[in-house]
Design an enzyme around this catalytic site. Structure first.
Site, PDB file in Angstrom:
ATOM      1  N   THR A 165      20.883 -25.686  37.422  1.00  0.00           N
ATOM      2  CA  THR A 165      20.976 -25.283  36.017  1.00  0.00           C
ATOM      3  C   THR A 165      20.953 -26.543  35.166  1.00  0.00           C
ATOM      4  O   THR A 165      20.830 -27.651  35.693  1.00  0.00           O
ATOM      5  CB  THR A 165      22.268 -24.476  35.744  1.00  0.00           C
ATOM      6  OG1 THR A 165      22.134 -23.738  34.547  1.00  0.00           O
ATOM      7  CG2 THR A 165      23.481 -25.360  35.643  1.00  0.00           C
ATOM      8  N   THR A 166      21.121 -26.391  33.876  1.00  0.00           N
ATOM      9  CA  THR A 166      21.272 -27.540  32.985  1.00  0.00           C
ATOM     10  C   THR A 166      22.422 -27.281  32.024  1.00  0.00           C
ATOM     11  O   THR A 166      22.455 -26.240  31.354  1.00  0.00           O
ATOM     12  CB  THR A 166      19.993 -27.788  32.156  1.00  0.00           C
ATOM     13  OG1 THR A 166      18.892 -28.003  33.044  1.00  0.00           O
ATOM     14  CG2 THR A 166      20.155 -29.007  31.261  1.00  0.00           C
TER      15      THR A 166
END
Length: 202
Positions: free
Chosen positions: A9-10
């Site tokens: 994810t970020t």
């Protein structure tokens, strides 16, 4: 070769004009499949802090519940708000006692101003002016390194967070499907969700 990470994810965080901005993409991955396009990865902790996470959803939700309980218990017993450094210390202790498959950024605002913390797997804590994590973190860091300024306004910080997540989503297969942005001040956590990071990145 780009090394794969289980923390797909970020997430990003920035200190801005006496407040903290936390942001994430909204994609949840399970192996090579997109498991959700509307995943929440930014959660309020009490009334004036929030946590953005990457990693195992169940572990993250459990950590959030534990921290929320610790904050409320502290406030009930002492009739006072827990400071953000104290919350960071509780978070680190919780991680050491009960290891979780989560990397996260914790931000909040107290009487001493805004605070943003990153944690390592062993519960080590670092206070930062900005941070990024997850499989899209290196790309997001590049945007933050280039554009972050200590005097950034909240609106500019929200836009910068949007650009960092959008850039990571272009290159990282585990990131995408929109943007969640939390703005934290001394009284509240405001959480907004967007289908397109461009809604705040422009």
């Amino acid at each position: 070769m780009v090394q794969e990470t289980e923390f797909g994810t970020t997430i990003v965080g920035l200190v801005a004009d006496g407040r903290v901005v936390l942001a994430s993409d909204r994609r949840a991955s399970a192996g090579g499949m997109v498991a959700s396009k509307r995943a929440d990865k930014v959660f309020p902790i009490g009334d004036r802090a929030a946590l953005a996470f990457t990693g195992a959803v169940g572990d993250a939700q459990g950590l959030v519940r534990t921290l929320e309980s610790e904050v409320r218990l502290y406030e009930t017993r002492r009739n006072a708000a827990m400071s953000v450094p104290a919350l960071a210390s509780v978070t680190a202790s919780t991680m050491r006692e009960n290891p979780v498959r989560v990397q996260h950024v914790l931000g909040g605002v107290d009487a001493d101003g805004p605070h943003l913390y990153t944690f390592d797997a062993a519960g080590g804590v670092l206070e930062q002016p900005y941070a990024a994590d997850g499989s899209g973190g290196p790309t997001a860091y590049g945007v933050l390194e280039n554009e972050y300024r200590e005097d950034v306004s909240v609106e500019a910080a929200r836009a910068l967070a949007g650009r960092a997540v959008a850039a990571a989503s272009e290159r990282d297969l585990a990131s995408g499907n929109g943007l969640a942005v939390a703005t934290v001040d001394e009284k509240s956590v405001e959480l907004d969700r967007y289908d397109d990071p461009a809604a705040v990145a422009s």
